[in-house]
Design a protein around this motif. Sequence first.
Motif, short mmCIF file in Angstrom:
data_model
loop_
_atom_site.label_atom_id
_atom_site.label_comp_id
_atom_site.label_asym_id
_atom_site.label_seq_id
_atom_site.Cartn_x
_atom_site.Cartn_y
_atom_site.Cartn_z
N HIS A 38 50.23 70.16 49.51
CA HIS A 38 51.00 69.19 50.28
C HIS A 38 52.50 69.39 50.08
N ASP A 39 53.26 69.00 51.08
CA ASP A 39 54.72 68.99 50.98
C ASP A 39 55.12 67.73 50.22
N VAL A 40 55.75 67.90 49.08
CA VAL A 40 56.06 66.76 48.22
C VAL A 40 57.56 66.49 48.11
N ARG A 41 58.33 67.04 49.04
CA ARG A 41 59.79 66.86 48.96
C ARG A 41 60.20 65.40 48.97
N GLU A 42 59.60 64.61 49.85
CA GLU A 42 59.97 63.19 49.94
C GLU A 42 59.62 62.45 48.65
N GLN A 43 58.46 62.76 48.08
CA GLN A 43 58.05 62.13 46.84
C GLN A 43 58.98 62.53 45.70
N GLU A 44 59.41 63.78 45.68
CA GLU A 44 60.32 64.24 44.64
C GLU A 44 61.69 63.56 44.75
N ILE A 45 62.14 63.36 45.98
CA ILE A 45 63.41 62.65 46.19
C ILE A 45 63.30 61.21 45.68
N ALA A 46 62.19 60.55 46.02
CA ALA A 46 61.97 59.18 45.56
C ALA A 46 61.87 59.14 44.04
N LEU A 47 61.21 60.12 43.45
CA LEU A 47 61.07 60.17 42.00
C LEU A 47 62.42 60.38 41.33
N ASN A 48 63.25 61.22 41.90
CA ASN A 48 64.60 61.42 41.35
C ASN A 48 65.41 60.14 41.41
N SER A 49 65.22 59.36 42.46
CA SER A 49 65.89 58.07 42.57
C SER A 49 65.42 57.13 41.47
N GLU A 50 64.12 57.12 41.20
CA GLU A 50 63.58 56.28 40.13
C GLU A 50 64.10 56.73 38.77
N ARG A 51 64.22 58.02 38.57
CA ARG A 51 64.76 58.53 37.31
C ARG A 51 66.22 58.10 37.14
N SER A 52 66.96 58.11 38.24
CA SER A 52 68.36 57.67 38.19
C SER A 52 68.44 56.18 37.82
N LYS A 53 67.56 55.38 38.41
CA LYS A 53 67.53 53.95 38.08
C LYS A 53 67.16 53.73 36.62
N LEU A 54 66.22 54.54 36.12
CA LEU A 54 65.83 54.46 34.72
C LEU A 54 67.02 54.79 33.83
#
Length: 66
Positions: A38-54
């Motif tokens: 699967h193409d996971v680019r969108e999920q990776e972007i969202a995950l990076n945002s969560e890491r930034s919030k963390l």
Amino acid sequence: MTAVINSELDQLRRGIAERQRYIEGQQVLIEVLEHDGHDVREQEIALNSERSKLDQQLQLLRKRQA
């Protein structure tokens, strides 16, 4: 006053722990999806945002503990 501060710190720690668990779960999900092709680019972007919030939460905790 100290009780209020301790309560806020405890709440912040719980929020950090919840976000860490969420990030770990999302990372596993992304790895599975990626493995399945699967193409996971969108999920990776969202995950990076969560890491930034963390990271922001961790910085706030450090400041408040100082």
